[in-house]
Motif scaffolding. Structure first.
Motif, PDB file in Angstrom:
ATOM      1  N   HIS A 162      52.233  31.442  41.706  1.00  0.00           N
ATOM      2  CA  HIS A 162      52.658  30.241  42.433  1.00  0.00           C
ATOM      3  C   HIS A 162      53.241  30.655  43.772  1.00  0.00           C
ATOM      4  O   HIS A 162      53.943  31.666  43.871  1.00  0.00           O
ATOM      5  CB  HIS A 162      53.699  29.475  41.616  1.00  0.00           C
ATOM      6  N   ASP A 163      52.961  29.875  44.818  1.00  0.00           N
ATOM      7  CA  ASP A 163      53.435  30.234  46.165  1.00  0.00           C
ATOM      8  C   ASP A 163      54.895  29.858  46.404  1.00  0.00           C
ATOM      9  O   ASP A 163      55.417  30.055  47.508  1.00  0.00           O
ATOM     10  CB  ASP A 163      52.537  29.613  47.235  1.00  0.00           C
ATOM     11  N   GLU A 164      55.575  29.318  45.370  1.00  0.00           N
ATOM     12  CA  GLU A 164      56.975  28.894  45.415  1.00  0.00           C
ATOM     13  C   GLU A 164      57.204  27.726  46.366  1.00  0.00           C
ATOM     14  O   GLU A 164      58.342  27.408  46.708  1.00  0.00           O
ATOM     15  CB  GLU A 164      57.910  30.063  45.753  1.00  0.00           C
ATOM     16  N   ALA A 165      56.113  27.090  46.765  1.00  0.00           N
ATOM     17  CA  ALA A 165      56.216  25.876  47.569  1.00  0.00           C
ATOM     18  C   ALA A 165      55.582  24.718  46.800  1.00  0.00           C
ATOM     19  O   ALA A 165      56.283  23.921  46.176  1.00  0.00           O
ATOM     20  CB  ALA A 165      55.535  26.081  48.918  1.00  0.00           C
ATOM     21  N   SER A 166      54.266  24.650  46.797  1.00  0.00           N
ATOM     22  CA  SER A 166      53.611  23.504  46.165  1.00  0.00           C
ATOM     23  C   SER A 166      52.332  23.834  45.411  1.00  0.00           C
ATOM     24  O   SER A 166      51.762  22.953  44.772  1.00  0.00           O
ATOM     25  CB  SER A 166      53.281  22.456  47.242  1.00  0.00           C
ATOM     26  N   HIS A 167      51.864  25.096  45.488  1.00  0.00           N
ATOM     27  CA  HIS A 167      50.569  25.401  44.911  1.00  0.00           C
ATOM     28  C   HIS A 167      50.594  26.604  43.959  1.00  0.00           C
ATOM     29  O   HIS A 167      51.302  27.585  44.198  1.00  0.00           O
ATOM     30  CB  HIS A 167      49.532  25.665  46.018  1.00  0.00           C
ATOM     31  N   GLU A 168      49.806  26.474  42.913  1.00  0.00           N
ATOM     32  CA  GLU A 168      49.539  27.553  41.974  1.00  0.00           C
ATOM     33  C   GLU A 168      48.082  27.980  42.204  1.00  0.00           C
ATOM     34  O   GLU A 168      47.279  27.203  42.729  1.00  0.00           O
ATOM     35  CB  GLU A 168      49.724  27.025  40.552  1.00  0.00           C
ATOM     36  N   ALA A 169      47.725  29.209  41.814  1.00  0.00           N
ATOM     37  CA  ALA A 169      46.358  29.672  42.044  1.00  0.00           C
ATOM     38  C   ALA A 169      45.910  30.618  40.941  1.00  0.00           C
ATOM     39  O   ALA A 169      46.714  31.359  40.369  1.00  0.00           O
ATOM     40  CB  ALA A 169      46.235  30.371  43.401  1.00  0.00           C
ATOM     41  N   VAL A 170      44.616  30.582  40.659  1.00  0.00           N
ATOM     42  CA  VAL A 170      43.950  31.572  39.822  1.00  0.00           C
ATOM     43  C   VAL A 170      43.305  32.582  40.753  1.00  0.00           C
ATOM     44  O   VAL A 170      42.597  32.209  41.702  1.00  0.00           O
ATOM     45  CB  VAL A 170      42.878  30.921  38.928  1.00  0.00           C
ATOM     46  N   TYR A 171      43.553  33.875  40.510  1.00  0.00           N
ATOM     47  CA  TYR A 171      43.011  34.950  41.335  1.00  0.00           C
ATOM     48  C   TYR A 171      41.978  35.750  40.558  1.00  0.00           C
ATOM     49  O   TYR A 171      42.174  36.049  39.374  1.00  0.00           O
ATOM     50  CB  TYR A 171      44.123  35.910  41.767  1.00  0.00           C
ATOM     51  N   CYS A 172      40.917  36.112  41.249  1.00  0.00           N
ATOM     52  CA  CYS A 172      39.903  37.011  40.713  1.00  0.00           C
ATOM     53  C   CYS A 172      39.798  38.209  41.639  1.00  0.00           C
ATOM     54  O   CYS A 172      39.548  38.051  42.838  1.00  0.00           O
ATOM     55  CB  CYS A 172      38.554  36.305  40.608  1.00  0.00           C
ATOM     56  N   PHE A 173      40.012  39.442  41.093  1.00  0.00           N
ATOM     57  CA  PHE A 173      40.004  40.672  41.885  1.00  0.00           C
ATOM     58  C   PHE A 173      38.859  41.586  41.479  1.00  0.00           C
ATOM     59  O   PHE A 173      38.406  41.580  40.328  1.00  0.00           O
ATOM     60  CB  PHE A 173      41.295  41.479  41.649  1.00  0.00           C
ATOM     61  N   ASP A 174      38.460  42.406  42.410  1.00  0.00           N
ATOM     62  CA  ASP A 174      37.611  43.549  42.103  1.00  0.00           C
ATOM     63  C   ASP A 174      38.513  44.642  41.521  1.00  0.00           C
ATOM     64  O   ASP A 174      39.490  45.037  42.157  1.00  0.00           O
ATOM     65  CB  ASP A 174      36.932  44.043  43.376  1.00  0.00           C
ATOM     66  N   ILE A 175      38.201  45.145  40.314  1.00  0.00           N
ATOM     67  CA  ILE A 175      39.126  46.095  39.695  1.00  0.00           C
ATOM     68  C   ILE A 175      39.103  47.457  40.384  1.00  0.00           C
ATOM     69  O   ILE A 175      40.041  48.241  40.241  1.00  0.00           O
ATOM     70  CB  ILE A 175      38.873  46.265  38.177  1.00  0.00           C
ATOM     71  N   GLU A 176      38.059  47.751  41.131  1.00  0.00           N
ATOM     72  CA  GLU A 176      37.990  49.035  41.830  1.00  0.00           C
ATOM     73  C   GLU A 176      38.878  49.045  43.072  1.00  0.00           C
ATOM     74  O   GLU A 176      39.589  50.017  43.328  1.00  0.00           O
ATOM     75  CB  GLU A 176      36.544  49.338  42.241  1.00  0.00           C
ATOM     76  N   SER A 177      38.836  47.968  43.846  1.00  0.00           N
ATOM     77  CA  SER A 177      39.517  47.936  45.138  1.00  0.00           C
ATOM     78  C   SER A 177      40.755  47.056  45.171  1.00  0.00           C
ATOM     79  O   SER A 177      41.604  47.204  46.057  1.00  0.00           O
ATOM     80  CB  SER A 177      38.545  47.438  46.215  1.00  0.00           C
ATOM     81  N   GLY A 178      40.857  46.105  44.241  1.00  0.00           N
ATOM     82  CA  GLY A 178      41.954  45.145  44.265  1.00  0.00           C
ATOM     83  C   GLY A 178      41.734  44.007  45.235  1.00  0.00           C
ATOM     84  O   GLY A 178      42.586  43.115  45.356  1.00  0.00           O
ATOM     85  N   GLN A 179      40.605  44.002  45.920  1.00  0.00           N
ATOM     86  CA  GLN A 179      40.328  42.929  46.879  1.00  0.00           C
ATOM     87  C   GLN A 179      40.019  41.634  46.147  1.00  0.00           C
ATOM     88  O   GLN A 179      39.389  41.628  45.079  1.00  0.00           O
ATOM     89  CB  GLN A 179      39.162  43.314  47.778  1.00  0.00           C
ATOM     90  N   THR A 180      40.485  40.516  46.712  1.00  0.00           N
ATOM     91  CA  THR A 180      40.256  39.214  46.108  1.00  0.00           C
ATOM     92  C   THR A 180      38.794  38.815  46.264  1.00  0.00           C
ATOM     93  O   THR A 180      38.260  38.784  47.375  1.00  0.00           O
ATOM     94  CB  THR A 180      41.157  38.149  46.764  1.00  0.00           C
ATOM     95  N   ILE A 181      38.151  38.529  45.148  1.00  0.00           N
ATOM     96  CA  ILE A 181      36.769  38.039  45.157  1.00  0.00           C
ATOM     97  C   ILE A 181      36.763  36.536  45.382  1.00  0.00           C
ATOM     98  O   ILE A 181      35.995  36.016  46.184  1.00  0.00           O
ATOM     99  CB  ILE A 181      36.053  38.399  43.838  1.00  0.00           C
TER     100      ILE A 181
END
Length: 411
Positions: free
Chosen positions: A85-104
């Motif tokens: 949660h961004d501690e303001a108004s939004h929550e998010a589901v994140y998907c990462f590349d497990i090799e690099s950690g970059q957000t897909i």
């Protein structure tokens, strides 16, 4: 150890091929951790080529930030998932590349933070099933997303579906998959068609919500769901939601956040609460207490069983002297306990306990009935860490409540 087995009927030749391919991947790299309780749904996993217990021989592959919350990391192939949660108004589901950690991809939606005696943010973990991702927000938005893109397939509002208000500490149940059903608990158990979001059934009796996840188990060739509610424990039939039995309990502040631990083919069920712990015996229609210990308390950390020994943490969030323990699950006999772990969490990899203290120290110890045998420890995160670490695809993943996520790989 004779653990109960979940049943997931095969629907097609394509599914059989997918299972074979996944088995090849597992043999090479180790299992995914695609549900909150892991590949065996008991907080344990196996390594493919041996698990390095000396944490000094692990390297930080990447770090990232996801926002506040307690959602465990889950994995599917080369992707990792969590929520924040961004501690303001939004929550998010994140998907990462497990090799690099970059957000897909990242799926963001307006949602309440709900800080109450903690920092707030999502409690439930993301669950992956084939090409779908299922995620429950703190305020009860259930999303079905596509694994490859994060595109919304369907969405359900849980308060409306269950006919209830948002619980005091939000919705905490991670989704679980049973055949074609997606199942959640919040006082009642509710079953959805996992492909469409249509409600299949809702258990009959309305009860105060708990914040733990139900567990599916098999006893005498029949599938059941064991779950906590705010004032007790109950069992329903997995195919219909028909209620089988219930036990009323009293806890501190009516807060129950743990998942029942089922063992010995469904005959015994371990319940961990903030007021006591006990083992119940189930005979298919009713339950009775086998043992109870009112000094063994934990409000949310799941236990693990290795070699017939139960390992867990005894203590509450305000108690910095929380102890890790080893017990006989059949009698409650204490083998040993060691202090100074804080309100941490643990899983088991092979015969090794992988522990994350609430101060951010990662610890390895041999699962041993006779004595506590620590192997190594290493500071990896800033406090506070209430979310368990996981081991998947040869990597260790962990996070703290502020949203720092770390991935470690063996040298």
């Amino acid at each position: 150890m004779n653990l109960s087995v979940r049943v997931h009927p095969s629907k097609s030749i394509c599914m059989a091929v997918s299972i074979s391919l996944l088995q090849l991947i597992t043999n090479a790299f180790g299992s995914d951790w695609s549900t909150w309780l892991g590949p065996h749904e008991d907080n344990t996993t196996k390594s493919a080529n041996g698990f390095e217990t000396d944490l000094s021989k692990w390297t930080v592959a990447w770090k990232t930030e996801v926002g506040r919350g307690y959602s465990t990391i889950t994995t599917h192939g080369n992707r990792a998932f969590t929520k924040g949660h961004d501690e303001a108004s939004h929550e998010a589901v994140y998907c990462f590349d497990i090799e690099s950690g970059q957000t897909i991809w990242r799926h963001s939606y307006e949602a309440a933070l709900m800080p109450r005696a903690h920092g707030g943010g999502p409690n439930a973990s993301v669950v992956i099933d084939e090409d779908r991702v299922y995620a429950t927000s703190k305020d009860g938005q259930l999303h079905c997303l596509r694994v490859d893109s994060g595109e919304v397939v369907w969405r359900v509002d849980l308060p409306n579906a269950l006919g209830m208000d948002v619980p005091s500490w939000g919705f905490g149940s991670s989704p679980i998959i049973y055949g074609d059903q997606l199942i959640l608990g919040a006082g009642r158990i509710i079953s959805f068609d996992k492909m469409t979001g249509k409600i299949n059934w809702v258990s009959e009796t309305e009860r105060r919500a708990s914040y733990g996840t139900p567990v599916i188990f098999t006893y005498n060739h029949e599938d059941f769901i064991a779950a906590m509610h705010g004032n007790g424990f109950f069992i329903v039939k997995a195919n219909s939601g028909e209620e089988v039995t219930e036990k009323r309990i009293t806890t501190k502040s009516n807060v129950v956040s743990n998942t029942p631990f089922v063992f010995e083919g469904g005959e015994r069920i371990f319940i961990h609460t903030n007021a006591f712990s006990e083992v119940l015996r189930f005979d298919g229609t009713d339950i009775e207490i086998e043992w109870i210990d009112r000094k063994l308390q934990n409000s949310q950390t799941a236990a693990v069983m290795v070699g017939g020994v139960l390992y867990g943490l005894n203590g509450l969030p305000e108690n910095d002297r929380t102890r890790i323990y080893a017990r006989n699950p059949n009698t409650g006999e204490a083998y040993w306990s060691i202090p100074d772990f804080g309100f941490g969490s643990l899983i088991a990899v092979d015969e090794t306990l992988l522990i994350l203290t609430d101060h951010g120290e990662l610890v390895t110890a041999t699962a041993n009935q006779e004595s506590y045998q620590e192997i190594s420890r290493r500071m990896i995160l800033e406090p506070t860490c209430w979310t368990k670490p996981i081991y998947a695809n040869g990597r260790i993943f962990a996070r703290n409540d502020a949203g720092q996520v770390i991935c470690l790989v063996q040298d």
